[in-house]
Design an enzyme around this catalytic site. Structure first.
Site, PDB file in Angstrom:
ATOM      1  N   ASP A  30      78.650  21.929 -22.125  1.00 24.24           N
ATOM      2  CA  ASP A  30      77.814  22.367 -23.237  1.00 24.24           C
ATOM      3  C   ASP A  30      78.587  23.376 -24.083  1.00 24.24           C
ATOM      4  OD1 ASP A  30      74.450  22.382 -23.717  1.00 24.24           O
ATOM      5  OD2 ASP A  30      75.643  23.942 -24.710  1.00 24.24           O
ATOM      6  N   ILE A  31      78.433  23.256 -25.392  1.00 24.84           N
ATOM      7  CA  ILE A  31      79.168  24.113 -26.327  1.00 24.84           C
ATOM      8  C   ILE A  31      78.629  25.553 -26.313  1.00 24.84           C
ATOM      9  CG2 ILE A  31      77.838  23.785 -28.457  1.00 24.84           C
ATOM     10  CD1 ILE A  31      80.524  22.942 -29.788  1.00 24.84           C
ATOM     11  N   ASN A  86      64.997  18.758 -21.603  1.00 25.55           N
ATOM     12  CA  ASN A  86      64.029  19.106 -22.642  1.00 25.55           C
ATOM     13  C   ASN A  86      63.601  17.815 -23.340  1.00 25.55           C
ATOM     14  OD1 ASN A  86      64.245  21.898 -22.190  1.00 25.55           O
ATOM     15  ND2 ASN A  86      66.045  22.040 -23.508  1.00 25.55           N
ATOM     16  N   GLY A  92      61.215  21.735 -26.571  1.00 22.68           N
ATOM     17  CA  GLY A  92      62.393  22.508 -26.964  1.00 22.68           C
ATOM     18  C   GLY A  92      63.645  21.676 -27.159  1.00 22.68           C
ATOM     19  N   GLN A  93      63.492  20.358 -27.279  1.00 21.47           N
ATOM     20  CA  GLN A  93      64.668  19.502 -27.472  1.00 21.47           C
ATOM     21  C   GLN A  93      65.228  19.705 -28.879  1.00 21.47           C
ATOM     22  OE1 GLN A  93      63.971  15.364 -26.557  1.00 21.47           O
ATOM     23  NE2 GLN A  93      66.103  14.784 -26.931  1.00 21.47           N
ATOM     24  N   HIS A  99      69.658  13.830 -22.796  1.00 14.09           N
ATOM     25  CA  HIS A  99      70.709  14.521 -22.040  1.00 14.09           C
ATOM     26  C   HIS A  99      70.076  15.339 -20.934  1.00 14.09           C
ATOM     27  CE1 HIS A  99      69.508  17.012 -25.480  1.00 14.09           C
ATOM     28  NE2 HIS A  99      69.678  18.062 -24.697  1.00 14.09           N
ATOM     29  N   HIS A 101      70.761  18.641 -18.750  1.00 15.61           N
ATOM     30  CA  HIS A 101      71.562  19.844 -18.526  1.00 15.61           C
ATOM     31  C   HIS A 101      71.764  20.016 -17.027  1.00 15.61           C
ATOM     32  CE1 HIS A 101      70.772  21.740 -22.598  1.00 15.61           C
ATOM     33  NE2 HIS A 101      69.726  20.935 -22.535  1.00 15.61           N
TER      34      HIS A 101
END
Ligand code: AMP
Ligand code: ZN
Length: 112
Positions: A30-31, A86, A92-93, A99, A101
């Site tokens: 994740d960035i 999410n 909260g997507q 994806h 997490h």
């Protein structure tokens, strides 16, 4: 999905820090990590949200789940990890390409 950033990553049009790849699934860091280790597992096919997944994709979803502990261990999370999917605006997507997490290690640097 030409405007989907994760499809662009799958297609090689945007870079990622890859953790795992096969013909159906991609995993990358994740960035904006939540924790010391934080990566995402995505299907290569564009599925917007978990709520859009279909029975025909059951095996693919199972594959993503089974990859989580394997990749988490490879990334140093032997003691365990968290998973989060999410789903939808109310969930909260932010990126509308399914994806999961996978994160853990150290103190979370932002709330989930
Ligand atoms: P969410 O849709 O809220 O479950 O989370 C989307 C996640 O994607 C966030 O944690 C972002 O930091 C992450 N993200 C967005 N763009 C990128 C990117 N180009 N490479 C890696 N992670 C990304
Ligand atoms: Zn996509």
């Amino acid at each position: 999905m030409s405007d989907c950033i994760f499809c662009k990553i799958v297609e090689g049009q945007l870079p990622c820090n890859s953790v795992y790849e096969d013909d159906e699934v991609l995993a990358f860091h994740d960035i904006r990590p939540f924790a010391r280790v934080h990566f995402l597992i995505i299907p290569k096919a564009h599925i917007a949200t978990l709520a859009d997944a279909e029975p025909a994709q059951e095996r693919l979803l199972g594959k993503m789940l089974l990859l989580a502990p394997r990749l988490a261990k490879e990334q140093g999370l032997e003691a365990g990890f968290k998973t989060l999917v999410n789903t939808g605006r109310g969930g909260g997507q932010e990126v509308f390409h399914l994806h999961m997490h996978v994160f853990g290690g150290g103190d979370p640097v932002r709330p989930v």
